[in-house]
Design a protein around this motif. Structure first.
Motif, PDB file in Angstrom:
ATOM      1  N   ILE A 145      -0.755   9.146   1.951  1.00  0.00           N
ATOM      2  CA  ILE A 145       0.472   9.155   1.170  1.00  0.00           C
ATOM      3  C   ILE A 145       1.457   8.183   1.812  1.00  0.00           C
ATOM      4  O   ILE A 145       1.745   8.270   3.012  1.00  0.00           O
ATOM      5  N   SER A 146       1.956   7.262   1.018  1.00  0.00           N
ATOM      6  CA  SER A 146       2.899   6.263   1.497  1.00  0.00           C
ATOM      7  C   SER A 146       4.313   6.639   1.068  1.00  0.00           C
ATOM      8  O   SER A 146       4.564   6.882  -0.121  1.00  0.00           O
ATOM      9  N   ILE A 147       5.218   6.686   2.034  1.00  0.00           N
ATOM     10  CA  ILE A 147       6.614   7.042   1.777  1.00  0.00           C
ATOM     11  C   ILE A 147       7.492   5.844   2.129  1.00  0.00           C
ATOM     12  O   ILE A 147       7.560   5.429   3.293  1.00  0.00           O
ATOM     13  N   PRO A 148       8.166   5.255   1.142  1.00  0.00           N
ATOM     14  CA  PRO A 148       9.079   4.145   1.451  1.00  0.00           C
ATOM     15  C   PRO A 148      10.365   4.655   2.085  1.00  0.00           C
ATOM     16  O   PRO A 148      10.987   5.594   1.594  1.00  0.00           O
ATOM     17  N   PHE A 149      10.745   4.035   3.217  1.00  0.00           N
ATOM     18  CA  PHE A 149      11.976   4.429   3.896  1.00  0.00           C
ATOM     19  C   PHE A 149      12.435   3.297   4.806  1.00  0.00           C
ATOM     20  O   PHE A 149      11.631   2.718   5.556  1.00  0.00           O
TER      21      PHE A 149
ATOM     22  N   SER B 159       7.227   0.993   4.528  1.00  0.00           N
ATOM     23  CA  SER B 159       6.424   2.093   3.994  1.00  0.00           C
ATOM     24  C   SER B 159       5.755   2.838   5.147  1.00  0.00           C
ATOM     25  O   SER B 159       5.122   2.223   6.011  1.00  0.00           O
ATOM     26  N   TRP B 160       5.907   4.176   5.128  1.00  0.00           N
ATOM     27  CA  TRP B 160       5.314   5.025   6.170  1.00  0.00           C
ATOM     28  C   TRP B 160       4.090   5.717   5.572  1.00  0.00           C
ATOM     29  O   TRP B 160       4.185   6.381   4.545  1.00  0.00           O
ATOM     30  N   ASP B 161       2.948   5.561   6.209  1.00  0.00           N
ATOM     31  CA  ASP B 161       1.686   6.137   5.730  1.00  0.00           C
ATOM     32  C   ASP B 161       1.365   7.416   6.501  1.00  0.00           C
ATOM     33  O   ASP B 161       1.431   7.445   7.743  1.00  0.00           O
ATOM     34  N   TYR B 162       0.971   8.441   5.742  1.00  0.00           N
ATOM     35  CA  TYR B 162       0.621   9.730   6.347  1.00  0.00           C
ATOM     36  C   TYR B 162      -0.733  10.185   5.806  1.00  0.00           C
ATOM     37  O   TYR B 162      -0.977  10.143   4.603  1.00  0.00           O
TER      38      TYR B 162
END
Length: 219
Positions: free
Chosen positions: A137-141, A145-148
């Motif tokens: 799951i990629s979270i833009p911040f 983009s932060w991948d988890y």
């Protein structure tokens, strides 16, 4: 819909003396959905247990004499379990196995030599049930983009595994039930589990013949 509810309403008891003599105070009546083809049962309050209709005829499988398989012995399973529970790294696991090799009794064969042997056995054990699926799951911040990594199981596949378990299957309820308690004159309906509620009963009206409802309750 009103007609259907009228058809599914609880049967009226006449409450006459002959009817009252047939039952004892606090008797429990269990009515199964008409589509199940299962006869109504009346049980003494002290003997009542809310069980699936097929429970009494189910033959429990013989106890598994080697529940630790595919590990070669219970001792190896216990050691691997400890390594997993305390999250030992590879070096720590090798050290634990080195200690076990020095103190293990000759009554059980101990074949682990390194963390790979333990990992291979866990991998073999995981094939007996549905494994986890990994998604990213990629979270833009903050302009990036932060991948988890997220691990999950398919809910239906997990339920299928449970239904195929011979130790759990006898405890599944597939047919709606109506419970009522005799008060000395008539039976009064009560609900104690989801499959004894009216909505469960109504749902079985609409399902196709020989099909059944699977409802998952998460606590």
């Amino acid at each position: 819909m009103d007609d259907l509810e009228d058809q599914q309403s609880f049967p009226a008891d006449d409450g006459d003396l002959e009817y009252q003599r047939e039952f004892q105070l606090d008797n429990i009546k269990v009515e199964y959905h008409p589509k199940s083809g299962i006869l109504t049962k009346v049980q003494a309050f002290g003997n009542f247990k809310c069980q699936p209709a097929h429970y009494s005829s189910w033959l429990a499988p013989d106890p598994d004499t080697c529940p630790w398989r595919p590990f070669k012995s219970r001792l190896e399973f216990n050691v691997a379990e400890i390594a997993l529970e305390v999250a030992l790294n590879n070096e720590q696991t090798d050290h634990l196995l080195d200690i076990c090799r020095r103190c293990v009794q000759k009554s059980e064969k101990f074949t682990f030599h390194n963390h790979k042997d333990v990992r291979d056995k866990w991998d073999a054990a995981s094939q007996h049930l549905m494994g986890f699926t990994k998604d990213v799951i990629s979270i833009p911040f903050a302009d990036r983009s932060w991948d988890y990594d997220v691990y999950y199981r398919d809910l239906w596949e997990w339920a299928t595994d449970l239904l195929h378990d011979p130790y759990l299957f006898p405890h599944f309820h597939f047919d709606a039930q109506r419970l009522s308690k005799f008060n000395g004159q008539t039976f009064k309906h009560f609900v104690d589990e989801p499959f004894t509620a009216q909505h469960f009963w109504n749902a079985q009206v609409y399902i196709i013949h020989v099909m059944f409802v699977v409802i998952l309750m998460v606590f």
